[in-house]
Design a protein around this motif. Structure first.
Motif, PDB file in Angstrom:
ATOM      1  N   ASP A  59       0.719  -0.867  -0.076  1.00  0.00           N
ATOM      2  CA  ASP A  59       0.285   0.096   0.183  1.00  0.00           C
ATOM      3  C   ASP A  59       1.250   1.131  -0.008  1.00  0.00           C
ATOM      4  OD1 ASP A  59      -2.490  -1.600  -0.237  1.00  0.00           O
ATOM      5  OD2 ASP A  59      -2.562  -1.314   2.123  1.00  0.00           O
ATOM      6  N   LEU A  60       2.322   1.077  -0.605  1.00  0.00           N
ATOM      7  CA  LEU A  60       3.442   2.170  -0.496  1.00  0.00           C
ATOM      8  C   LEU A  60       2.149   3.380  -2.095  1.00  0.00           C
ATOM      9  CD1 LEU A  60       6.297   0.951   0.633  1.00  0.00           C
ATOM     10  CD2 LEU A  60       3.438   1.740   2.020  1.00  0.00           C
ATOM     11  N   ILE A  61       2.514   2.950  -3.268  1.00  0.00           N
ATOM     12  CA  ILE A  61       1.635   3.375  -3.978  1.00  0.00           C
ATOM     13  C   ILE A  61       0.225   3.339  -3.772  1.00  0.00           C
ATOM     14  CG2 ILE A  61       3.582   3.305  -5.325  1.00  0.00           C
ATOM     15  CD1 ILE A  61       2.685   0.977  -6.901  1.00  0.00           C
ATOM     16  N   GLU A  62      -0.926   4.197  -4.572  1.00  0.00           N
ATOM     17  CA  GLU A  62      -2.069   4.865  -5.002  1.00  0.00           C
ATOM     18  C   GLU A  62      -2.826   3.960  -6.052  1.00  0.00           C
ATOM     19  OE1 GLU A  62      -2.449   8.436  -4.577  1.00  0.00           O
ATOM     20  OE2 GLU A  62      -2.055   9.548  -3.080  1.00  0.00           O
ATOM     21  N   TYR A  63      -2.396   3.402  -6.972  1.00  0.00           N
ATOM     22  CA  TYR A  63      -2.613   3.030  -8.593  1.00  0.00           C
ATOM     23  C   TYR A  63      -2.279   1.472  -8.718  1.00  0.00           C
ATOM     24  CZ  TYR A  63       2.180   3.165 -10.591  1.00  0.00           C
ATOM     25  OH  TYR A  63       3.568   3.158 -10.584  1.00  0.00           O
ATOM     26  N   GLU A  64      -2.946   0.960  -8.865  1.00  0.00           N
ATOM     27  CA  GLU A  64      -3.181  -0.603  -9.772  1.00  0.00           C
ATOM     28  C   GLU A  64      -2.632  -0.859 -10.657  1.00  0.00           C
ATOM     29  OE1 GLU A  64      -3.069  -4.367  -8.883  1.00  0.00           O
ATOM     30  OE2 GLU A  64      -4.544  -2.675  -7.326  1.00  0.00           O
ATOM     31  N   PRO A  65      -1.154  -1.021 -10.558  1.00  0.00           N
ATOM     32  CA  PRO A  65      -0.276  -1.031 -11.822  1.00  0.00           C
ATOM     33  C   PRO A  65      -0.688  -2.362 -13.127  1.00  0.00           C
ATOM     34  CG  PRO A  65       1.122  -1.410  -9.631  1.00  0.00           C
ATOM     35  CD  PRO A  65      -0.781  -1.252  -9.425  1.00  0.00           C
ATOM     36  N   PHE A  66      -0.952  -2.594 -14.143  1.00  0.00           N
ATOM     37  CA  PHE A  66      -1.652  -3.206 -15.102  1.00  0.00           C
ATOM     38  C   PHE A  66      -0.462  -4.289 -15.249  1.00  0.00           C
ATOM     39  CE2 PHE A  66      -5.109  -0.911 -14.691  1.00  0.00           C
ATOM     40  CZ  PHE A  66      -6.354  -2.070 -14.399  1.00  0.00           C
ATOM     41  N   THR A  67       0.977  -3.488 -14.781  1.00  0.00           N
ATOM     42  CA  THR A  67       2.646  -4.449 -15.317  1.00  0.00           C
ATOM     43  C   THR A  67       3.179  -5.303 -13.841  1.00  0.00           C
ATOM     44  OG1 THR A  67       3.335  -2.532 -17.260  1.00  0.00           O
ATOM     45  CG2 THR A  67       4.580  -4.188 -15.448  1.00  0.00           C
ATOM     46  N   ILE A  68       2.587  -6.373 -13.613  1.00  0.00           N
ATOM     47  CA  ILE A  68       3.266  -6.670 -12.414  1.00  0.00           C
ATOM     48  C   ILE A  68       4.815  -7.738 -12.897  1.00  0.00           C
ATOM     49  CG2 ILE A  68       2.667  -8.846 -11.465  1.00  0.00           C
ATOM     50  CD1 ILE A  68       0.375  -6.913 -11.333  1.00  0.00           C
ATOM     51  N   TYR A  70      11.877   0.503 -12.651  1.00  0.00           N
ATOM     52  CA  TYR A  70      11.103  -0.823 -12.149  1.00  0.00           C
ATOM     53  C   TYR A  70       9.851  -0.230 -11.348  1.00  0.00           C
ATOM     54  CZ  TYR A  70      13.226  -3.942 -15.517  1.00  0.00           C
ATOM     55  OH  TYR A  70      14.322  -3.970 -16.773  1.00  0.00           O
ATOM     56  N   CYS A  71       9.500   0.723 -10.618  1.00  0.00           N
ATOM     57  CA  CYS A  71       8.827   1.849 -10.096  1.00  0.00           C
ATOM     58  C   CYS A  71       8.519   3.121 -10.163  1.00  0.00           C
ATOM     59  CB  CYS A  71       9.779   0.752  -7.683  1.00  0.00           C
ATOM     60  SG  CYS A  71      10.919   1.962  -8.281  1.00  0.00           S
ATOM     61  N   GLY A  72       8.537   2.946 -11.607  1.00  0.00           N
ATOM     62  CA  GLY A  72       8.388   4.514 -11.885  1.00  0.00           C
ATOM     63  C   GLY A  72       9.477   5.344 -10.884  1.00  0.00           C
ATOM     64  N   GLY A  73      10.666   5.104 -10.890  1.00  0.00           N
ATOM     65  CA  GLY A  73      11.604   6.623 -11.010  1.00  0.00           C
ATOM     66  C   GLY A  73      11.910   6.893  -9.228  1.00  0.00           C
ATOM     67  N   TYR A  74      12.618   7.782  -9.462  1.00  0.00           N
ATOM     68  CA  TYR A  74      13.380   8.257  -7.674  1.00  0.00           C
ATOM     69  C   TYR A  74      12.153   8.515  -7.084  1.00  0.00           C
ATOM     70  CZ  TYR A  74      18.141   6.199  -8.226  1.00  0.00           C
ATOM     71  OH  TYR A  74      19.804   5.898  -8.753  1.00  0.00           O
ATOM     72  N   SER A  75      10.594   9.492  -7.658  1.00  0.00           N
ATOM     73  CA  SER A  75      10.130   9.930  -7.116  1.00  0.00           C
ATOM     74  C   SER A  75       9.003   8.908  -6.702  1.00  0.00           C
ATOM     75  CB  SER A  75       9.212  10.850  -8.147  1.00  0.00           C
ATOM     76  OG  SER A  75       7.752  11.556  -7.399  1.00  0.00           O
ATOM     77  N   LYS A  76       8.778   7.624  -7.040  1.00  0.00           N
ATOM     78  CA  LYS A  76       7.631   6.918  -6.462  1.00  0.00           C
ATOM     79  C   LYS A  76       8.890   6.522  -5.552  1.00  0.00           C
ATOM     80  CE  LYS A  76       4.198   7.005  -9.818  1.00  0.00           C
ATOM     81  NZ  LYS A  76       4.059   8.134  -9.948  1.00  0.00           N
ATOM     82  N   VAL A  77       9.544   6.557  -5.452  1.00  0.00           N
ATOM     83  CA  VAL A  77      10.647   5.902  -4.551  1.00  0.00           C
ATOM     84  C   VAL A  77      10.647   6.354  -3.186  1.00  0.00           C
ATOM     85  CG1 VAL A  77      13.005   4.613  -3.580  1.00  0.00           C
ATOM     86  CG2 VAL A  77      12.045   4.276  -6.270  1.00  0.00           C
TER      87      VAL A  77
END
Length: 261
Positions: free
Chosen positions: A97-106, A160-167
């Protein structure tokens, strides 16, 4: 028009399988010991053709509640059935639960096999990490990287996790990171340049209230050897950070924009 008429054997099989997400041919042999192997193959082929089953790979089928396109109830279990390993990167962040969207790439981290497969609306992407494919727990019924290993993997391959901003935003939201475990992966697996990049980012996030133990920063700082770039694939234009011998060619506003917006 497809023929959705089911034979008696097909009806019996589907009625039994409605409670499961996936089934293997071995499980079907156990359920119907009286059927020959050729008959089982014929029944499975018919159910695939009529849309009640979807063939994921040899001997493994996705069960649909209704005929038509694949109905994916648990994309994470399906991903691990296709590529044995553990759920990683942005997919692991989602499970925590650390990102809000549901990724369609697993994303699945595996020891050896890389690959990609599209199933319905999902893309399953396997990333071979070699000896780094360690550090997993059983979470919500699927093997997932531990929280500490999730962040190590995200620093190792931030794309693979959306870049440093997401991290960095995920670090801000996370609770209970085992920093000793986190640091242990850097001692075992990380190059000097990975330590430099991670140390620089962790020092930045301390400014927005993320508590990073000083021994973690000190160890990463001890690995500084030669100059490197924050994002190796981008040009070298950017701010030089002498302490880390690092060229920040991304920019603080892109790394921590969520904190100041």
């Amino acid at each position: 028009m497809k023929n959705y008429y089911l034979s008696r054997t097909e009806q019996e099989l589907i009625s039994i399988l409605k409670s499961v997400d996936m089934v293997t041919i071995e499980e079907i042999k156990e359920l119907f010991p009286g059927l020959s192997e050729n008959m089982i193959k014929k029944v499975l082929s018919g159910l695939v053709r009529k849309g009640y089953l979807y063939r994921l790979k040899r001997g493994l089928y996705l069960v649909n509640e209704e005929p038509g396109k694949p109905l994916i109830k648990n994309p994470y279990k399906m991903a691990l059935a296709l590529f044995p390993g553990y759920i990683a990167f942005s997919s692991a962040l989602r499970l925590y639960d650390l990102i809000e969207y549901e990724p369609f790439t697993i994303f699945v981290a595996t020891p050896k096999k890389s690959g990609e497969k599209e199933i319905g609306e999902y893309t399953i992407k396997a990333v071979a990490l070699g000896e780094k494919a360690v550090g997993m727990i059983l979470k919500n019924g699927v093997y997932t990287s531990t929280l500490a290993k999730t962040f190590f993997d995200c620093f190792y391959k931030p794309s693979y996790c959306g870049g440093y901003s997401k991290v960095t935003k995920a670090l801000y939201e996370a609770e209970g990171i085992n920093w000793d475990e986190f640091l242990g992966y850097f001692k075992r697996f990380a190059s000097d340049s990975l330590c430099q990049r991670t140390g620089y980012i962790l020092e930045l996030v301390k400014n927005v209230g993320i508590e990073v133990p000083e021994d973690v920063i000190e160890y990463l700082r001890s690995r500084v050897k030669t100059w490197t770039k924050l994002v190796p694939t981008l040009p070298s234009r950017g701010r030089g950070v002498r302490e880390w011998k690092l060229i920040d060619n991304l920019g603080k506003e892109k790394i921590l924009g969520w904190a100041y917006g």
